[in-house]
Write a protein that holds these residues in place. Sequence first.
Motif, PDB file in Angstrom:
ATOM      1  N   PRO A   1       0.810  -1.225   0.000  1.00 28.97           N
ATOM      2  CA  PRO A   1       0.000   0.000   0.000  1.00 28.97           C
ATOM      3  C   PRO A   1       0.840   1.270   0.000  1.00 28.97           C
ATOM      4  CG  PRO A   1      -0.841  -1.583   1.604  1.00 28.97           C
ATOM      5  CD  PRO A   1       0.471  -2.125   1.117  1.00 28.97           C
ATOM      6  N   GLU A   2       0.415   2.245  -0.802  1.00 25.01           N
ATOM      7  CA  GLU A   2       1.101   3.531  -0.818  1.00 25.01           C
ATOM      8  C   GLU A   2       0.804   4.324   0.444  1.00 25.01           C
ATOM      9  OE1 GLU A   2       0.253   5.737  -4.310  1.00 25.01           O
ATOM     10  OE2 GLU A   2       1.127   4.262  -5.678  1.00 25.01           O
ATOM     11  N   ASN A   3      -0.427   4.213   0.929  1.00 22.15           N
ATOM     12  CA  ASN A   3      -0.833   4.938   2.125  1.00 22.15           C
ATOM     13  C   ASN A   3      -0.856   3.978   3.317  1.00 22.15           C
ATOM     14  OD1 ASN A   3      -1.864   6.680   4.021  1.00 22.15           O
ATOM     15  ND2 ASN A   3      -3.960   6.643   3.220  1.00 22.15           N
ATOM     16  N   LEU A   4       0.074   4.164   4.233  1.00 23.34           N
ATOM     17  CA  LEU A   4       0.154   3.302   5.415  1.00 23.34           C
ATOM     18  C   LEU A   4      -0.375   3.981   6.669  1.00 23.34           C
ATOM     19  CD1 LEU A   4       3.793   1.955   4.853  1.00 23.34           C
ATOM     20  CD2 LEU A   4       1.664   0.758   4.310  1.00 23.34           C
ATOM     21  N   SER A   5      -0.797   5.220   6.544  1.00 24.89           N
ATOM     22  CA  SER A   5      -1.090   6.045   7.720  1.00 24.89           C
ATOM     23  C   SER A   5      -2.259   5.537   8.563  1.00 24.89           C
ATOM     24  CB  SER A   5      -1.356   7.494   7.295  1.00 24.89           C
ATOM     25  OG  SER A   5      -2.458   7.565   6.405  1.00 24.89           O
ATOM     26  N   ASP A   6      -3.152   4.754   7.971  1.00 26.52           N
ATOM     27  CA  ASP A   6      -4.317   4.281   8.721  1.00 26.52           C
ATOM     28  C   ASP A   6      -4.053   3.004   9.518  1.00 26.52           C
ATOM     29  OD1 ASP A   6      -5.880   6.388   7.843  1.00 26.52           O
ATOM     30  OD2 ASP A   6      -6.610   5.306   6.086  1.00 26.52           O
ATOM     31  N   TYR A   7      -2.851   2.448   9.364  1.00 27.54           N
ATOM     32  CA  TYR A   7      -2.540   1.211  10.079  1.00 27.54           C
ATOM     33  C   TYR A   7      -1.917   1.507  11.436  1.00 27.54           C
ATOM     34  CZ  TYR A   7      -3.378  -1.115   5.632  1.00 27.54           C
ATOM     35  OH  TYR A   7      -3.962  -1.574   4.480  1.00 27.54           O
ATOM     36  N   LYS A   8      -2.184   0.647  12.377  1.00 23.50           N
ATOM     37  CA  LYS A   8      -1.581   0.760  13.702  1.00 23.50           C
ATOM     38  C   LYS A   8      -0.241   0.021  13.754  1.00 23.50           C
ATOM     39  CE  LYS A   8      -2.378   2.249  17.980  1.00 23.50           C
ATOM     40  NZ  LYS A   8      -2.724   3.650  18.292  1.00 23.50           N
ATOM     41  N   LEU A   9      -0.120  -1.018  12.922  1.00 27.47           N
ATOM     42  CA  LEU A   9       1.076  -1.858  12.931  1.00 27.47           C
ATOM     43  C   LEU A   9       1.180  -2.589  11.602  1.00 27.47           C
ATOM     44  CD1 LEU A   9       3.430  -3.273  14.535  1.00 27.47           C
ATOM     45  CD2 LEU A   9       1.728  -4.979  15.242  1.00 27.47           C
ATOM     46  N   ILE A  10       2.418  -2.834  11.163  1.00 27.82           N
ATOM     47  CA  ILE A  10       2.659  -3.654   9.975  1.00 27.82           C
ATOM     48  C   ILE A  10       3.441  -4.887  10.408  1.00 27.82           C
ATOM     49  CG2 ILE A  10       3.756  -3.777   7.699  1.00 27.82           C
ATOM     50  CD1 ILE A  10       3.495  -0.672   7.637  1.00 27.82           C
ATOM     51  N   LEU A  11       2.903  -6.054  10.094  1.00 28.81           N
ATOM     52  CA  LEU A  11       3.584  -7.329  10.321  1.00 28.81           C
ATOM     53  C   LEU A  11       4.045  -7.840   8.964  1.00 28.81           C
ATOM     54  CD1 LEU A  11       1.105  -9.056  12.820  1.00 28.81           C
ATOM     55  CD2 LEU A  11       3.253  -7.904  13.369  1.00 28.81           C
ATOM     56  N   HIS A  12       5.351  -7.909   8.758  1.00 28.44           N
ATOM     57  CA  HIS A  12       5.888  -8.316   7.455  1.00 28.44           C
ATOM     58  C   HIS A  12       6.541  -9.687   7.571  1.00 28.44           C
ATOM     59  CE1 HIS A  12       7.656  -8.013   3.464  1.00 28.44           C
ATOM     60  NE2 HIS A  12       7.033  -6.854   3.298  1.00 28.44           N
ATOM     61  N   CYS A  13       6.522 -10.430   6.481  1.00 24.35           N
ATOM     62  CA  CYS A  13       7.227 -11.709   6.447  1.00 24.35           C
ATOM     63  C   CYS A  13       8.730 -11.469   6.480  1.00 24.35           C
ATOM     64  CB  CYS A  13       6.847 -12.500   5.199  1.00 24.35           C
ATOM     65  SG  CYS A  13       7.502 -11.781   3.665  1.00 24.35           S
ATOM     66  N   GLY A  14       9.517 -12.526   6.462  1.00 26.49           N
ATOM     67  CA  GLY A  14      10.966 -12.386   6.485  1.00 26.49           C
ATOM     68  C   GLY A  14      11.545 -11.806   5.214  1.00 26.49           C
ATOM     69  N   GLY A  15      10.745 -11.760   4.143  1.00 25.55           N
ATOM     70  CA  GLY A  15      11.193 -11.133   2.892  1.00 25.55           C
ATOM     71  C   GLY A  15      12.233 -11.930   2.133  1.00 25.55           C
ATOM     72  N   CYS A  16      12.167 -13.273   2.216  1.00 29.07           N
ATOM     73  CA  CYS A  16      13.229 -14.072   1.596  1.00 29.07           C
ATOM     74  C   CYS A  16      13.271 -13.919   0.076  1.00 29.07           C
ATOM     75  CB  CYS A  16      13.101 -15.540   1.991  1.00 29.07           C
ATOM     76  SG  CYS A  16      11.585 -16.356   1.476  1.00 29.07           S
ATOM     77  N   VAL A  17      12.124 -13.616  -0.555  1.00 35.22           N
ATOM     78  CA  VAL A  17      12.133 -13.472  -2.016  1.00 35.22           C
ATOM     79  C   VAL A  17      12.340 -12.021  -2.456  1.00 35.22           C
ATOM     80  CG1 VAL A  17      10.612 -15.466  -2.279  1.00 35.22           C
ATOM     81  CG2 VAL A  17       9.614 -13.173  -2.242  1.00 35.22           C
ATOM     82  N   LEU A  18      12.376 -11.087  -1.502  1.00 41.89           N
ATOM     83  CA  LEU A  18      12.608  -9.689  -1.824  1.00 41.89           C
ATOM     84  C   LEU A  18      14.101  -9.391  -1.770  1.00 41.89           C
ATOM     85  CD1 LEU A  18       9.805  -7.991   0.320  1.00 41.89           C
ATOM     86  CD2 LEU A  18       9.673  -8.748  -2.057  1.00 41.89           C
ATOM     87  N   ASN A  19      14.556  -8.504  -2.638  1.00 37.92           N
ATOM     88  CA  ASN A  19      15.954  -8.103  -2.517  1.00 37.92           C
ATOM     89  C   ASN A  19      16.081  -7.037  -1.434  1.00 37.92           C
ATOM     90  OD1 ASN A  19      14.912  -5.871  -3.848  1.00 37.92           O
ATOM     91  ND2 ASN A  19      16.422  -5.858  -5.474  1.00 37.92           N
ATOM     92  N   GLU A  20      17.316  -6.733  -1.078  1.00 38.58           N
ATOM     93  CA  GLU A  20      17.564  -5.822   0.042  1.00 38.58           C
ATOM     94  C   GLU A  20      16.950  -4.450  -0.201  1.00 38.58           C
ATOM     95  OE1 GLU A  20      21.355  -3.982   2.582  1.00 38.58           O
ATOM     96  OE2 GLU A  20      21.674  -5.533   1.059  1.00 38.58           O
ATOM     97  N   ARG A  21      17.041  -3.963  -1.438  1.00 38.53           N
ATOM     98  CA  ARG A  21      16.505  -2.631  -1.731  1.00 38.53           C
ATOM     99  C   ARG A  21      15.007  -2.555  -1.450  1.00 38.53           C
ATOM    100  NH1 ARG A  21      17.572   2.046  -4.510  1.00 38.53           N
ATOM    101  NH2 ARG A  21      19.674   1.371  -5.071  1.00 38.53           N
ATOM    102  N   GLU A  22      14.255  -3.569  -1.890  1.00 42.28           N
ATOM    103  CA  GLU A  22      12.811  -3.500  -1.686  1.00 42.28           C
ATOM    104  C   GLU A  22      12.436  -3.683  -0.225  1.00 42.28           C
ATOM    105  OE1 GLU A  22       8.579  -4.833  -3.604  1.00 42.28           O
ATOM    106  OE2 GLU A  22      10.377  -5.898  -4.255  1.00 42.28           O
ATOM    107  N   MET A  23      13.144  -4.583   0.490  1.00 44.05           N
ATOM    108  CA  MET A  23      12.838  -4.779   1.901  1.00 44.05           C
ATOM    109  C   MET A  23      13.078  -3.498   2.684  1.00 44.05           C
ATOM    110  SD  MET A  23      11.661  -7.266   3.800  1.00 44.05           S
ATOM    111  CE  MET A  23      10.706  -6.192   4.868  1.00 44.05           C
ATOM    112  N   LYS A  24      14.195  -2.838   2.407  1.00 44.25           N
ATOM    113  CA  LYS A  24      14.492  -1.590   3.112  1.00 44.25           C
ATOM    114  C   LYS A  24      13.543  -0.472   2.695  1.00 44.25           C
ATOM    115  CE  LYS A  24      19.271  -2.420   4.391  1.00 44.25           C
ATOM    116  NZ  LYS A  24      20.696  -2.031   4.253  1.00 44.25           N
TER     117      LYS A  24
END
Length: 408
Positions: free
Chosen positions: A342-365
């Motif tokens: 999501p582009e707009n994260l402001s309405d969330y209280k918390l984000i729970l993300h996976c470990g990001g094993c398939v994402l590269n470092e740039r996208e995870m960061k």
Amino acid sequence: MSLNATPSADRVHIGIFGKRNAGKSSIINAITGQSLAIVSDVRGTTTDPVSKAMELLPLGPVVMIDTPGIDDSGELGTLRVKKSYQVLNKTDIAVLVVDGTDGVGEEEIRLIKRIHEKKIPMVIAVNKSELIDDVQKAEIKKMLSDDQPVLFVSALAQINIHELKEQIAASKPQEEKKPIVGDLIDPSDFVILVVPVDSAAPKGRLILPQQQTIRDILDHDATAVVVKENELANTLKNIGKTPRIVITDSQVFKQVDAITQKDIPLTSFSILFARYKGNLPELVKGVRMLKELRDGDRILVSEGCTHHRQCEDIGTVKLPRLVRQFSGAEPVFEFSSGIEYPENLSDYKLILHCGGCVLNEREMKYRIQCAQDAQIPITNYGISIAYMTGILERALKPFPDIAANLEG
């Protein structure tokens, strides 16, 4: 891709951008010497980002990403342009393909600005150069920054394709190779990896973080001993040597903690990978929000991959259940997966993300930074599970400088 191939997340991601019919797909085929991308005179042939893992000399293992045209129009076209811009979040090197016969327009200028904002190395390739004269070339250069190298190329006539490959290779970010666990161990150490049989894992294979951790242990001349959770007690009893560290899958964290002697360091794959290509201090800081949840709070559960959901899927079933039990609240869970974030994260209280094993470092960061910019706490599955089961303090002991983020 073979099991021994470099994982996509560890490859250099090269994004190819430009207007419809600028020749993006033709440039990809010319660079790689293969017919990887569909080439057509019909505008808008590429309607979704298409990725291909391959070897590209002199760079080595890369992922080439062909994107929809940045000048697409209409309701669907706007969505396609949005997807092209989303690809920037995981792009290590951007190649902007300009149609030499069309020149530089506002779409290219807008994209160049965004690329500069994200500090992504960029190469500009003006295609169809055999069809334009020196006056047109000078006009194109005038529209672009003086410090931005421009190559006049032709995919059809094979003009300056070798020079383009060399320029892309020269743009590769120079980053120090980081270990996953290698800096925590010494040669000849024993490391025990606790790997439950996960129904969501590919049949007959370990999941990617487990494979990569084993390889990192071997690369540092240590010994990896892999067991299921129900064999851990016997292994610790019979191995004949105290392991340097035990690394576990987060889903059996509590069970492994109870079995493993307190003088043996214990952590998880999720924590190691949060440090490897994310921002472990920020994710540890964010986990404290789990104590402050109230009924109706919106929580985003985000995964980097898209996989078939099992009946006891960790992201959609196990983790929400554990959050409700721990917090005593009834928050509202929303889910995203794959490239969608999501582009707009402001309405969330918390984000729970996976470990990001398939994402590269740039996208995870990037995802973590988006949460920081919106001042929304973010953490990952493994850190959350360790926190809610009361063992995060122990799991962070191998990282004393980071454990302080849990306090206060």
